[in-house]
Design an enzyme around this catalytic site. Structure first.
Site, short mmCIF file in Angstrom:
data_model
loop_
_atom_site.label_atom_id
_atom_site.label_comp_id
_atom_site.label_asym_id
_atom_site.label_seq_id
_atom_site.Cartn_x
_atom_site.Cartn_y
_atom_site.Cartn_z
N THR A 991 0.92 -1.09 -0.41
CA THR A 991 -0.14 -0.37 -0.18
C THR A 991 0.88 1.14 0.03
OG1 THR A 991 -0.34 -0.46 2.09
CG2 THR A 991 -2.16 -1.78 0.89
N CYS A 992 2.20 0.69 0.86
CA CYS A 992 2.96 2.22 0.51
C CYS A 992 3.20 2.69 -0.93
CB CYS A 992 4.01 2.21 1.19
SG CYS A 992 3.84 1.18 3.12
N PHE A 993 3.05 2.20 -2.45
CA PHE A 993 3.39 1.78 -3.72
C PHE A 993 2.15 2.40 -4.31
CE2 PHE A 993 7.21 0.56 -1.41
CZ PHE A 993 7.94 1.42 -1.52
#
Length: 1024
Positions: A991-993
């Protein structure tokens, strides 16, 4: 020898001097003794004489009461002379009362001229002495009247006695001596009465009557009887009539009698015959004409000061409500007088409490002395004033406006197509069709057309009336809502006033009023006052109307007219700001701006909530966003004011970009952005999933404002106490933020509650059961602010502050008083509007004031208030929560980046989009988006603004073996070559990317099954 002789000589001279001094002192003592003895003898003699006279008076009245014989007028005259010779107000009070009764009894005797006290006026020897005596007696009556309290029974009897004396001897109508043959004496007797009346006036007769009236009437219940009030008013009127309504007597009557609180109301209730006398003398017209001369009106106002000027105003308004004919004929003078009196009061109306102000129940804080003895009569005064904005008087004053017929048009105009948002698409389509058909069939839509000269008598009259009501609103601050409610009661007044405004000037509308802003003439001020009144009243009306009344019944205004009006207001406010008028505005110009802007924003907020205007209606096509942004960079005042007051004239997309640009600049200034030379400070927190709210609150509430704005990394701990897999590059914190916000807004936690029906959230009035509940609200505000600051779009319901009043607090019945002593004050027709506003204020402000303040404080610690002013309430919700619309798969597909051999034509990718579009429900699509990006709603401006971009990578190994794209993996993915069937592996994400890691499945059914399972499992980074 010589010196001894000199010494004896000096002694001799000294003894001689001492002897002289002693003789002189002896003579002084003897003289003083004689003088003291004379004074004492005189005092004792006077006391004996006074005792003898008083004994003689007592004997006289005692014999008179026994009824043995009727006393002659001469004997009464003589005993009265003796009593007046020794008269002391305290000591002789009862004797004076007996004298008055004796005199009055003598006047009631039939056919005995020698008994009538007034007969002495015909005696050549006694005429002057009798006139002097009756003047003294009547003035002593006045002195007693000043001291008496009509609410005390004994005093009320004495009031009647002294009033009867004054009534009897200031008019000849009851004198029996003038009946029959005595009629020829009436002119001479009238002259004597006029002389007596003039003497009393010089001594302060009107002041006496004013004190008596105020003591008896300035209270919730009058203590004066019908007879007393009739007598007092008759006495007050006699000098005015006798002087043929001279200016001096009219002035005294207005200052002392007409300024008594609600005296006209009391006359109407107790002795309506007196009102008939007023009408027969045409007094109302005479009052208005006298006060219409500015110098005389100012003189009266200065004498009365504020409180009593308001009382005079109330009585004049009440008289006006009873005299339609005079009101219609003297409208200009009546309006002018009221404006002048209100303007005088307005000079002393203050905006705030200070050492120089006093509280007035109608005027508010007032910088003149306030007669608190009048407070009991304020409800009656308010009732009198209500006639000014009552239907009857509005119909008379606005007759020129209300007499206009709104043109009818039976042809149904072609309806403009209205683009509508998904939230109101179906009902709005039908509603617009019905509403516009109804409005078009009733009348033409009112638009600026011009054609009426602004210097015409009709326009000037209407302008003056608007000035009157505008001055009333700004002066009577404590009953402003009552006034506005009264002015909006007639459904046709405001549309007809708008029609009147549309006809003004050569072209009508905007141009005329913009010209008025640049002309400092009286005519321009009056025209702008008309616009202000229209805006203030219309704003009040639309605020209190519900959606059915506005959109379906279309009370007062048709929807198309609201479109026209809002366009006019939008342009007017824009021109005032952009042309630099607001920058230097003071006084009336600033008040005008706030009135027009207030009405504009009520319409805009209504349209935001439920649309009535066309798409892009609020935008200014002649204002390029780039120009505004350039001026903002240069700190131009007009650009800042435009963004502060009417940001809606700029497209929403540009405002969001401006907001994000502001955030970015602040981050750079605070050193929160990664650069080649430095990295921002990172705050690390560890959160247990089972205690997410408690851990988040404890670890984040102590952070400084700048630390909260900085980078925060989250490490989750699962239920077994083991750190979850995954490295936080913003994605984990986004998940934490969405989950914690979801928890705090859960009604079960009792920080917030939901309204019935549309289930909107509002702070719970009983949230105080939580320890440190205000700190919790501040923490919630910080989390919301952080979400907006970092462009995290969480799944949060609308935060409309719609309050609910719950009397049952934790099983106990709690009574909240809306005003002091409110539980004893019943709701009546007169105060029901105030009750509604008080109840709304309590529910929407007082009850949750501290909770709301804490929430806002937390939010503002992250987000500057001036940044948020750019957005309406629905726009702010979208800024916090993301777009309300369903996920646009075409937009997502268009802005997706592929890795690991995947491409847009790959069969797995084709299957994926087909499953999302045809097999998944909207809820599942939202879960899919949250699975990849940690947010269930699409970005505010579309997926083009998702950073990093949405990505899909082909993977064939586990996450811990995934090293990214290699030449082999890309080739295998491109040619769909697999090492082995990945059917047992689930899709994963970073989810960070915003990255979806998707195995190269062999069947569409497997992809659908695995994807559905993956997005439905809320297990953080532990999915494998």
């Amino acid at each position: 020898m010589f010196s001894a002789s000199q010494s004896s000589k000096a002694q001799f001279l000294d003894k001689a001097r001492q002897a002289r001094e002693e003789r002189r002192e002896l003579k002084e003592r003897e003289r003083a003794a004689v003088q003291i003895q004379a004074l004492i003898r005189r005092f004792l003699c006077r006391c004996r004489l006074q005792k003898e006279i008083r004994r003689e008076v007592e004997d006289f009245f005692g014999a008179n009461e026994s009824g043995s014989s009727k006393r002659s007028a001469l004997s009464i005259f003589r005993i009265a002379r003796k009593l007046l010779f020794v008269f002391n107000r305290k000591e002789d009070k009862e004797r004076f009362e007996k004298l008055c009764r004796c005199i009055l009894n003598s006047m009631d005797v039939e056919n005995e001229p020698k008994v009538w006290y007034v007969s002495l006026a015909l005696s050549k020897d006694l005429t002057l002495l009798w006139i002097k005596q009756i003047k003294d007696i009547l003035w002593f009556c006045c002195e007693f009247l000043k001291q008496l309290k009509p609410d005390i029974l004994q005093d009320s009897r004495l009031v009647n006695l002294h009033l009867t004396m004054l009534v009897t001897f200031t008019d000849t109508s009851t004198w029996k001596i003038l009946r029959g043959k005595g009629e020829s004496l009436r002119p001479a007797m009238n002259h004597i009465c006029a002389n007596i009346m003039g003497h009393l006036n010089q001594k302060g007769f009107y002041s006496v009557l004013q004190i008596l009236l105020t003591n008896g009437l300035a209270r919730s219940r009058p203590s004066l009887s019908k007879g007393s009030l009739t007598a007092i008013f008759s006495l007050a009127l006699r000098p005015v009539v006798a002087a043929q309504f001279s200016d001096n007597l009219l002035r005294s009557f207005l200052i002392h009698i007409m300024s008594v609180p609600a005296i006209m109301t009391h006359l109407a209730t107790l002795t309506p015959e007196r009102l008939a006398v007023i009408e027969s003398h045409d007094l109302f017209r005479k009052f208005i004409l006298f006060l219409s001369r500015e110098v005389q009106c100012r003189d009266v106002c200065v004498c009365l000061e504020g409180s009593h000027t308001l009382c005079l105003l109330g009585n004049l308004v009440y008289l006006g409500s009873l005299n339609d004919k005079v009101l219609e004929e003297e409208t200009a003078h009546f309006v002018g007088v009221l404006i002048h009196m209100l303007s005088y009061c307005q000079k002393y109306v203050s905006q705030k409490k200070s050492n120089l102000t006093h509280w007035h129940p109608v005027l508010g804080w007032f910088s003149q002395t306030v007669d608190y003895g009048l407070n009991e009569s304020m409800p009656l005064l308010t009732k009198q004033l209500q006639h000014l904005w009552g239907v009857h008087m509005i119909r008379i004053l606005f007759s020129d406006v209300l007499s206009k017929k709104l043109l009818e048009n039976q042809e149904i105009s072609q309806l403009p197509t209205q683009p509508v948002s998904p939230q109101n698409s179906l009902p709005m389509k039908n509603l617009f069709k019905r509403a516009f058909q109804k409005s078009a069939s009733v009348r033409n839509i009112l638009k600026p057309v011009g054609g009426k000269r602004v210097d015409s008598a009709e326009v000037q009259k209407v302008c003056s009336i608007c000035v009157l009501y505008q001055t009333t609103l700004t002066t009577l601050t404590q009953i402003r809502l009552q006034i506005l409610t009264g002015l909006t009661y007639l459904d046709d007044l405001l549309p007809k006033l708008w029609a009147f405004i549309c006809e003004l000037g050569p072209q009508g509308g905007l141009k005329l009023f913009l010209e008025c802003l640049n002309n400092d003439t009286e005519e321009s001020k009056r025209l702008l006052a008309m616009l202000m009144l229209f805006c203030d009243c219309s704003r009040h009306l639309i605020t209190i109307l519900d959606d059915i009344e506005v959109y379906e019944e279309q009370i007062s205004f048709k929807l198309e007219e609201l479109v026209t009006i809002s366009s006019f207001l939008n342009s007017f406010v824009f021109k005032m700001i952009w042309d630099g008028i607001v920058e230097n505005a003071r006084g009336e110009t600033l008040e005008l701006f706030h009135s027009v802007h207030g009405w504009l924003m009520v319409l805009y907020e209504r349209d935001c909530r439920r649309r009535f205007a066309p798409e892009d209606h609020w935008l200014r096509k002649d204002l390029k966003p780039s120009v505004l942004f350039q001026e903002l960079d240069k700190d131009k005042k007009r650009a800042q004011l435009l963004l502060q007051y009417i940001p809606h004239v700029i497209p929403h997309k540009n405002r969001v970009l401006l907001f994000r640009n502001m955030v970015t600049k602040e981050k750079e200034k605070l050193g929160l952005v990664e650069t080649s030379s430095a990295s921002p400070h990172v705050t690390h927190i560890t959160i247990r999933r089972s205690r997410m709210l408690e851990d988040g609150y404890e670890q984040l509430r102590q952070l400084s404002q700048n630390a909260m704005k900085g980078v925060i990394r989250v490490k989750f701990v699962n239920d077994l106490g083991v750190d979850e897999a995954g490295i936080d590059q913003d994605g984990v914190f986004k998940e934490f933020l969405e989950e914690i916000i979801k928890k705090v807004f859960d009604p079960a936690l009792n920080l917030f509650k939901t309204t019935s029906g549309d289930e909107r959230l509002y702070p719970s009035p009983t949230s105080y059961i939580h320890e440190n509940y205000l700190q919790l609200f501040e923490f919630v505000g910080k989390m919301l602010g952080k979400a907006v600051y970092e462009r995290y779009d969480g799944d949060i319901s609308d935060l409309g502050l719609t309050l609910s009043y719950d009397e049952d607090v934790m099983g106990q019945l709690v009574c909240h008083e809306l005003v002091p002593g409110g539980k004893t004050i019943p709701v009546t027709n007169e105060n029901k509007i105030s009750y509604i506003h008080l109840m709304a204020h309590f529910r929407m402000h007082t009850q949750i004031k501290s909770q709301t303040a804490a929430l806002i404080s937390g939010f503002r610690s992250i987000i500057k208030p001036e940044w948020i002013r750019m957005f309406s309430a629905p726009e702010l919700q979208r800024l916090i929560s993301g777009d309300n619309a369903e996920i646009d798969l075409e937009d997502l597909k268009k802005h997706t980046v592929y890795y690991g051999g995947f491409h847009g034509s790959h069969r797995v990718i084709i299957w994926l989009w087909d499953i999302l579009g045809n097999d998944f429900s909207p809820e599942e699509r939202a879960m899919f988006l949250k699975f990849v990006t940690s947010c269930s709603r699409p970005p505010l401006l579309g997926f083009a603004y998702l950073k990093p971009p949405f990505s899909i990578r082909c993977v064939e190994v586990s996450d811990d073996q995934d090293t990214g794209d290699t030449l082999g993996s890309v080739l295998r993915g491109f040619f769909t070559i697999r090492k082995k069937e990945p059917g047992g592996r689930l899709p994963t994400s970073s989810t960070c990317f915003n990255l979806l890691k998707l195995p190269n499945y062999s069947k569409k059914s497997i992809l659908r099954e695995k994807l559905r399972y993956a997005i439905s499992m809320n297990t953080g980074f532990e999915l494998s």
